[in-house]
Every structure is written in C-alpha cells, then in structure tokens.
Design a protein around this motif. Structure first.
Motif, mmCIF file in Angstrom:
data_model
loop_
_atom_site.group_PDB
_atom_site.id
_atom_site.type_symbol
_atom_site.label_atom_id
_atom_site.label_comp_id
_atom_site.label_asym_id
_atom_site.label_seq_id
_atom_site.Cartn_x
_atom_site.Cartn_y
_atom_site.Cartn_z
ATOM 1 N N MET A 1 -9.465 -6.937 -8.573
ATOM 2 C CA MET A 1 -8.151 -6.702 -7.595
ATOM 3 C C MET A 1 -8.561 -5.848 -6.253
ATOM 4 S SD MET A 1 -4.254 -6.096 -8.166
ATOM 5 C CE MET A 1 -3.846 -7.302 -8.725
ATOM 6 N N ALA A 2 -8.382 -6.257 -5.263
ATOM 7 C CA ALA A 2 -8.597 -5.390 -4.198
ATOM 8 C C ALA A 2 -7.436 -4.455 -3.891
ATOM 9 C CB ALA A 2 -8.371 -6.250 -2.783
ATOM 10 N N LEU A 3 -7.980 -2.951 -3.340
ATOM 11 C CA LEU A 3 -7.159 -1.818 -3.505
ATOM 12 C C LEU A 3 -5.978 -2.098 -2.594
ATOM 13 C CD1 LEU A 3 -9.527 1.095 -3.710
ATOM 14 C CD2 LEU A 3 -7.892 0.005 -5.468
ATOM 15 N N ASN A 4 -5.842 -3.180 -1.468
ATOM 16 C CA ASN A 4 -5.070 -3.340 -0.717
ATOM 17 C C ASN A 4 -3.932 -4.317 -1.185
ATOM 18 O OD1 ASN A 4 -6.558 -5.312 -0.203
ATOM 19 N ND2 ASN A 4 -6.414 -5.446 2.028
ATOM 20 N N THR A 5 -4.125 -5.160 -2.362
ATOM 21 C CA THR A 5 -3.399 -6.118 -2.675
ATOM 22 C C THR A 5 -2.027 -5.827 -3.318
ATOM 23 O OG1 THR A 5 -5.197 -7.450 -3.054
ATOM 24 C CG2 THR A 5 -3.114 -8.198 -4.189
ATOM 25 N N PRO A 6 -0.715 -5.986 -2.838
ATOM 26 C CA PRO A 6 0.314 -5.437 -3.334
ATOM 27 C C PRO A 6 0.793 -6.019 -4.570
ATOM 28 C CG PRO A 6 0.893 -7.036 -1.592
ATOM 29 C CD PRO A 6 -0.671 -6.985 -1.685
ATOM 30 N N ARG A 7 1.266 -5.327 -5.697
ATOM 31 C CA ARG A 7 1.933 -5.567 -6.996
ATOM 32 C C ARG A 7 2.812 -4.866 -7.215
ATOM 33 N NH1 ARG A 7 -2.016 -8.114 -10.566
ATOM 34 N NH2 ARG A 7 -0.128 -8.322 -11.527
ATOM 35 N N GLY A 8 3.543 -5.166 -8.471
ATOM 36 C CA GLY A 8 4.768 -4.611 -8.906
ATOM 37 C C GLY A 8 4.144 -3.545 -9.792
ATOM 38 N N TRP A 9 5.056 -2.472 -9.952
ATOM 39 C CA TRP A 9 4.774 -1.447 -10.869
ATOM 40 C C TRP A 9 6.109 -0.877 -11.660
ATOM 41 C CZ3 TRP A 9 -0.650 -0.232 -11.148
ATOM 42 C CH2 TRP A 9 -1.313 -0.518 -10.285
ATOM 43 N N LEU A 10 5.972 -0.639 -12.684
ATOM 44 C CA LEU A 10 7.324 0.146 -13.266
ATOM 45 C C LEU A 10 6.938 1.586 -13.572
ATOM 46 C CD1 LEU A 10 9.727 -1.104 -14.618
ATOM 47 C CD2 LEU A 10 8.806 -1.051 -16.941
ATOM 48 N N ILE A 11 7.719 2.348 -13.038
ATOM 49 C CA ILE A 11 7.564 3.843 -13.202
ATOM 50 C C ILE A 11 8.468 4.193 -13.889
ATOM 51 C CG2 ILE A 11 7.205 6.077 -11.984
ATOM 52 C CD1 ILE A 11 6.582 4.471 -9.525
ATOM 53 N N PHE B 1 8.252 -0.227 -8.440
ATOM 54 C CA PHE B 1 7.491 0.171 -7.247
ATOM 55 C C PHE B 1 6.719 -0.843 -6.728
ATOM 56 C CE2 PHE B 1 3.864 1.856 -5.156
ATOM 57 C CZ PHE B 1 4.293 2.507 -3.829
ATOM 58 N N ALA B 2 6.826 -1.358 -5.555
ATOM 59 C CA ALA B 2 6.295 -2.477 -5.005
ATOM 60 C C ALA B 2 4.958 -1.920 -4.008
ATOM 61 C CB ALA B 2 6.897 -3.699 -4.126
ATOM 62 N N GLY B 3 3.838 -2.065 -4.397
ATOM 63 C CA GLY B 3 2.645 -1.456 -3.492
ATOM 64 C C GLY B 3 1.235 -1.761 -4.224
ATOM 65 N N SER B 4 0.316 -1.605 -3.386
ATOM 66 C CA SER B 4 -1.090 -1.697 -3.838
ATOM 67 C C SER B 4 -1.294 -0.786 -4.661
ATOM 68 C CB SER B 4 -1.975 -1.644 -2.469
ATOM 69 O OG SER B 4 -1.971 -0.514 -2.088
ATOM 70 N N PRO B 5 -2.598 -0.809 -5.408
ATOM 71 C CA PRO B 5 -3.091 0.017 -6.683
ATOM 72 C C PRO B 5 -3.472 1.579 -5.602
ATOM 73 C CG PRO B 5 -4.217 -2.172 -7.037
ATOM 74 C CD PRO B 5 -3.299 -2.250 -5.638
ATOM 75 N N ALA B 6 -3.845 1.512 -4.428
ATOM 76 C CA ALA B 6 -4.178 2.634 -3.638
ATOM 77 C C ALA B 6 -2.733 3.363 -3.431
ATOM 78 C CB ALA B 6 -4.544 2.347 -2.420
ATOM 79 N N GLN B 7 -1.750 2.563 -2.886
ATOM 80 C CA GLN B 7 -0.243 3.227 -2.750
ATOM 81 C C GLN B 7 0.235 3.672 -4.079
ATOM 82 O OE1 GLN B 7 1.251 -0.332 -0.931
ATOM 83 N NE2 GLN B 7 1.742 0.674 1.023
ATOM 84 N N ARG C 1 -1.435 6.914 -4.619
ATOM 85 C CA ARG C 1 -0.960 8.126 -3.743
ATOM 86 C C ARG C 1 0.467 8.576 -4.107
ATOM 87 N NH1 ARG C 1 -3.593 4.979 0.002
ATOM 88 N NH2 ARG C 1 -1.669 3.987 0.702
ATOM 89 N N LEU C 2 1.336 7.618 -4.711
ATOM 90 C CA LEU C 2 2.630 8.100 -5.285
ATOM 91 C C LEU C 2 2.448 8.780 -6.606
ATOM 92 C CD1 LEU C 2 5.661 7.720 -5.170
ATOM 93 C CD2 LEU C 2 5.418 5.432 -6.363
ATOM 94 N N MET C 3 1.432 8.426 -7.382
ATOM 95 C CA MET C 3 1.350 9.227 -8.725
ATOM 96 C C MET C 3 0.879 10.696 -8.316
ATOM 97 S SD MET C 3 2.522 7.444 -11.212
ATOM 98 C CE MET C 3 1.733 8.148 -12.714
ATOM 99 N N ALA C 4 0.023 10.501 -7.257
ATOM 100 C CA ALA C 4 -0.507 11.914 -7.094
ATOM 101 C C ALA C 4 0.570 13.008 -6.318
ATOM 102 C CB ALA C 4 -1.644 12.009 -5.703
#
Length: 109
Positions: A1-11, A42-48, A51-54
């Motif tokens: 999966m590309a780093l700019n493809t948006p996905r859903g995340w559960l935090i 959270f809705a965002g790419s793996p790269a986003q 950054r959020l986890m950082a």
C-alpha cells in the motif's frame, strides 16, 4: 500500500497519570473522532498515522502508558450493542468506502 493512500485507524490508550491522560485526550479530540472515552477513529494515510503516533509519543510515558493504533480493514463491518456514543447522524466510514465515495459524488466533490 502506498504511503499516501488514506485508511481508517483505531487508536486506543491506557494512560496511568491523570494529567497525561487529559492532555492526550484533548490532543486526540482535535486529531480524530472519539468513539468511546479511550478509543478514537483516525482517517489518514500510513504516513499521517506515523506522524500522529510520533506526536502521541511525546505526550506519554512509554514505561507506564499504552497507546495502540490498529489499521482497519478496507471493508469494515461495525456491530454495536447498547447506547452508541457518536453524536446524532455521525457515521464512521473509511476513506475508500464505497458509501463515502457515493456521498462525495452526490455532493459534487
């Protein structure tokens, strides 16, 4: 999966110190959608998400606190029991959800 493809995340989080708990909660409310008190969508790419986890890492004590991010599947089914915590007509949709794509097309976006 590309780093700019948006996905859903559960935090999710478990914070041991009340001051850090409130600070992290206030931070996450501005970044993601609260699902339950210590659970956010959270809705965002793996790269986003990275950054959020950082950013989260700077607000916790890794020796005593626990924060987890789970990538949600593209075709997600959500079952709930009891009183839901999302306000009004709020729905959680992945950025690639066919339902979301239909709504965006209907809105002309």
């Amino acid at each position: 999966m590309a780093l700019n493809t948006p996905r859903g995340w559960l935090i999710t989080y478990d914070i041991t110190n009340p001051k850090r708990l409130m600070r992290l909660h206030r931070f996450l409310v501005r970044q993601a959608t609260p699902v339950q008190y210590s659970v956010f969508h959270f809705a965002g790419s793996p790269a986003q998400m990275g950054r959020l986890m950082a950013d989260i890492a700077t607000r916790i004590d890794p020796a005593t606190d626990d924060v987890r991010g789970y990538q949600l599947p593209e075709h997600l089914s959500i079952d709930t029991l009891g009183r839901g915590s999302l306000p009004g007509e709020t729905f959680l949709l992945s950025p690639t959800s066919p339902t979301l794509q239909t709504l965006l097309q209907a809105a002309g976006k």
